[in-house]
Motif scaffolding. Structure first.
Motif, PDB file in Angstrom:
ATOM      1  N   ARG A 185      55.495  43.711  44.046  1.00 60.33           N
ATOM      2  CA  ARG A 185      55.685  44.814  45.213  1.00 60.33           C
ATOM      3  C   ARG A 185      57.260  44.690  45.584  1.00 60.33           C
ATOM      4  O   ARG A 185      57.969  43.720  45.488  1.00 60.33           O
ATOM      5  CB  ARG A 185      55.091  44.067  46.527  1.00 60.33           C
ATOM      6  CG  ARG A 185      55.134  44.904  47.709  1.00 60.33           C
ATOM      7  CD  ARG A 185      54.403  44.315  48.990  1.00 60.33           C
ATOM      8  NE  ARG A 185      54.839  44.944  50.266  1.00 60.33           N
ATOM      9  CZ  ARG A 185      55.576  44.540  51.049  1.00 60.33           C
ATOM     10  NH1 ARG A 185      56.315  43.285  50.789  1.00 60.33           N
ATOM     11  NH2 ARG A 185      55.766  45.083  52.235  1.00 60.33           N
ATOM     12  N   THR A 238      51.183  45.403  42.183  1.00 58.65           N
ATOM     13  CA  THR A 238      50.775  45.679  40.778  1.00 58.65           C
ATOM     14  C   THR A 238      50.620  44.497  39.792  1.00 58.65           C
ATOM     15  O   THR A 238      51.717  43.565  39.889  1.00 58.65           O
ATOM     16  CB  THR A 238      51.782  46.477  40.252  1.00 58.65           C
ATOM     17  OG1 THR A 238      51.770  47.876  41.017  1.00 58.65           O
ATOM     18  CG2 THR A 238      51.289  46.999  38.715  1.00 58.65           C
ATOM     19  N   VAL A 273      52.726  52.370  31.590  1.00 57.62           N
ATOM     20  CA  VAL A 273      52.723  51.975  33.137  1.00 57.62           C
ATOM     21  C   VAL A 273      52.907  53.249  33.844  1.00 57.62           C
ATOM     22  O   VAL A 273      54.029  54.061  33.697  1.00 57.62           O
ATOM     23  CB  VAL A 273      53.772  50.962  33.709  1.00 57.62           C
ATOM     24  CG1 VAL A 273      53.341  50.596  35.220  1.00 57.62           C
ATOM     25  CG2 VAL A 273      53.197  49.598  32.795  1.00 57.62           C
ATOM     26  N   HIS A 309      53.315  55.915  37.175  1.00 59.67           N
ATOM     27  CA  HIS A 309      53.487  56.162  38.567  1.00 59.67           C
ATOM     28  C   HIS A 309      54.252  57.674  38.637  1.00 59.67           C
ATOM     29  O   HIS A 309      55.073  57.806  37.511  1.00 59.67           O
ATOM     30  CB  HIS A 309      54.329  55.191  39.252  1.00 59.67           C
ATOM     31  CG  HIS A 309      54.254  55.354  40.794  1.00 59.67           C
ATOM     32  ND1 HIS A 309      54.882  56.019  41.538  1.00 59.67           N
ATOM     33  CD2 HIS A 309      53.283  54.933  41.626  1.00 59.67           C
ATOM     34  CE1 HIS A 309      54.637  56.302  42.874  1.00 59.67           C
ATOM     35  NE2 HIS A 309      53.560  55.576  43.012  1.00 59.67           N
ATOM     36  N   TYR A 332      48.161  51.577  35.971  1.00 61.59           N
ATOM     37  CA  TYR A 332      48.647  52.204  37.167  1.00 61.59           C
ATOM     38  C   TYR A 332      49.445  51.651  37.975  1.00 61.59           C
ATOM     39  O   TYR A 332      48.812  50.342  38.628  1.00 61.59           O
ATOM     40  CB  TYR A 332      47.905  53.200  37.839  1.00 61.59           C
ATOM     41  CG  TYR A 332      47.082  54.231  36.655  1.00 61.59           C
ATOM     42  CD1 TYR A 332      47.515  55.241  36.444  1.00 61.59           C
ATOM     43  CD2 TYR A 332      45.934  53.839  35.653  1.00 61.59           C
ATOM     44  CE1 TYR A 332      47.018  56.386  35.546  1.00 61.59           C
ATOM     45  CE2 TYR A 332      45.722  54.644  34.904  1.00 61.59           C
ATOM     46  CZ  TYR A 332      46.073  55.850  34.706  1.00 61.59           C
ATOM     47  OH  TYR A 332      45.562  56.920  33.784  1.00 61.59           O
ATOM     48  N   VAL A 333      50.438  51.808  38.698  1.00 58.26           N
ATOM     49  CA  VAL A 333      51.260  51.045  39.767  1.00 58.26           C
ATOM     50  C   VAL A 333      50.231  51.285  40.973  1.00 58.26           C
ATOM     51  O   VAL A 333      49.943  52.049  41.222  1.00 58.26           O
ATOM     52  CB  VAL A 333      52.596  51.811  40.150  1.00 58.26           C
ATOM     53  CG1 VAL A 333      53.290  51.072  41.313  1.00 58.26           C
ATOM     54  CG2 VAL A 333      53.504  51.584  38.758  1.00 58.26           C
ATOM     55  N   GLY A 334      49.968  49.918  41.537  1.00 57.78           N
ATOM     56  CA  GLY A 334      48.970  49.792  42.545  1.00 57.78           C
ATOM     57  C   GLY A 334      47.963  49.056  42.151  1.00 57.78           C
ATOM     58  O   GLY A 334      47.009  48.685  42.975  1.00 57.78           O
ATOM     59  N   ASP A 335      47.813  49.047  40.771  1.00 56.09           N
ATOM     60  CA  ASP A 335      46.395  48.248  40.202  1.00 56.09           C
ATOM     61  C   ASP A 335      46.514  46.606  40.703  1.00 56.09           C
ATOM     62  O   ASP A 335      47.670  46.135  40.671  1.00 56.09           O
ATOM     63  CB  ASP A 335      46.239  48.265  38.656  1.00 56.09           C
ATOM     64  CG  ASP A 335      45.815  49.935  38.271  1.00 56.09           C
ATOM     65  OD1 ASP A 335      45.333  50.341  39.126  1.00 56.09           O
ATOM     66  OD2 ASP A 335      45.735  49.730  36.970  1.00 56.09           O
ATOM     67  N   ASP A 336      45.466  46.117  40.850  1.00 54.36           N
ATOM     68  CA  ASP A 336      45.634  44.819  41.031  1.00 54.36           C
ATOM     69  C   ASP A 336      45.172  43.885  39.913  1.00 54.36           C
ATOM     70  O   ASP A 336      45.002  42.612  39.736  1.00 54.36           O
ATOM     71  CB  ASP A 336      44.524  44.257  42.202  1.00 54.36           C
ATOM     72  CG  ASP A 336      43.031  44.823  41.746  1.00 54.36           C
ATOM     73  OD1 ASP A 336      42.876  45.150  40.675  1.00 54.36           O
ATOM     74  OD2 ASP A 336      42.123  44.501  42.355  1.00 54.36           O
TER      75      ASP A 336
END
Length: 224
Positions: A8, A20, A32, A34, A195-199
């Motif tokens: 982050r 991410t 990756v 975004h 994807y940026v924001g994936d956990d």
């Protein structure tokens, strides 16, 4: 191998990178995604240890900054358009540990000829097409034998993916970990996409239609 854990990055007013997580393996290309150029470049800086995240971490088997190269990040590592191909290679040679610095211009042209880039020696970067630009910058980064992790920042801004993805896959096949930062994934890409924001759940390649199931059902076992 490279593993990002809940990365982050907080800007002045909001998160530039939301949490991410993903892994990128040696010998493979990981996309990756975004839409924001600012987010992509910030992530590239973090993945190559040029900037610290607000939270989270990046795991690497060797010191990250030494083994990595951030390729063509806008306003960060992109070369000036006025530089010639030979100028870019000469500069890379001068900065590569253990590289002799005598007769750099002559050695740069010889190196470029050996790597199929000889025709670019006297061309300014602004006149080099996107696919050759990426090849030139990537091969000069790999001139340093310690580098086995490449992060490519938005190569699509110079050429469509179909013109350079096959080459990037060839680079990965040398045992290099390759991460490509893009605003969107090519529609026909069958490799890993994050994807940026994936956990931590990345899209993986779909198995071929004729792939046998790894865990057969009881009904299939009975038929066997």
């Amino acid at each position: 191998m490279l593993t990002a854990h809940d990365l982050r990055f907080r800007g002045h007013h909001a998160d530039i990178i939301t949490p991410t997580s993903f892994s990128a393996a040696a010998g493979e290309v990981t996309l990756v995604i975004h839409e924001s150029p600012e987010t992509r470049t910030a992530l590239g800086l973090i993945l190559t240890d040029r900037m610290r995240p607000t939270s989270g971490s990046v795991d690497s088997p060797r010191p990250l900054r030494r083994r990595s190269a951030l390729i063509d990040a806008p306003d960060i590592t992109e070369p000036g358009d006025e530089l010639t191909g030979r100028g870019i290679v000469t500069e890379a040679m001068a900065l590569t540990p253990g590289m002799r610095t005598l007769f750099l211009n002559r050695r740069a042209e010889s190196w470029m000829a050996d790597h199929g880039l000889g025709e670019l020696a006297r061309e300014p970067l602004e006149r080099i097409d996107g696919a050759h630009r990426l090849r030139l910058l990537t091969e000069t980064a790999l001139m340093d034998e310690a580098v086995d992790l490449l992060v490519l920042d938005s190569p699509d801004r110079h050429a469509p993916a179909e013109e350079w993805l096959p080459y990037v896959a060839e680079v990965a096949a040398r045992g290099v970990t390759v991460v490509v930062l893009l605003p969107s994934a090519p529609h026909d890409w069958r490799g890993t996409v994050v994807y940026v924001g994936d956990d931590g759940c990345a899209d993986q390649p779909e198995p071929a239609a004729d792939t046998e199931p790894q865990n057969p059902t009881h009904e299939e076992e009975d038929r066997a």
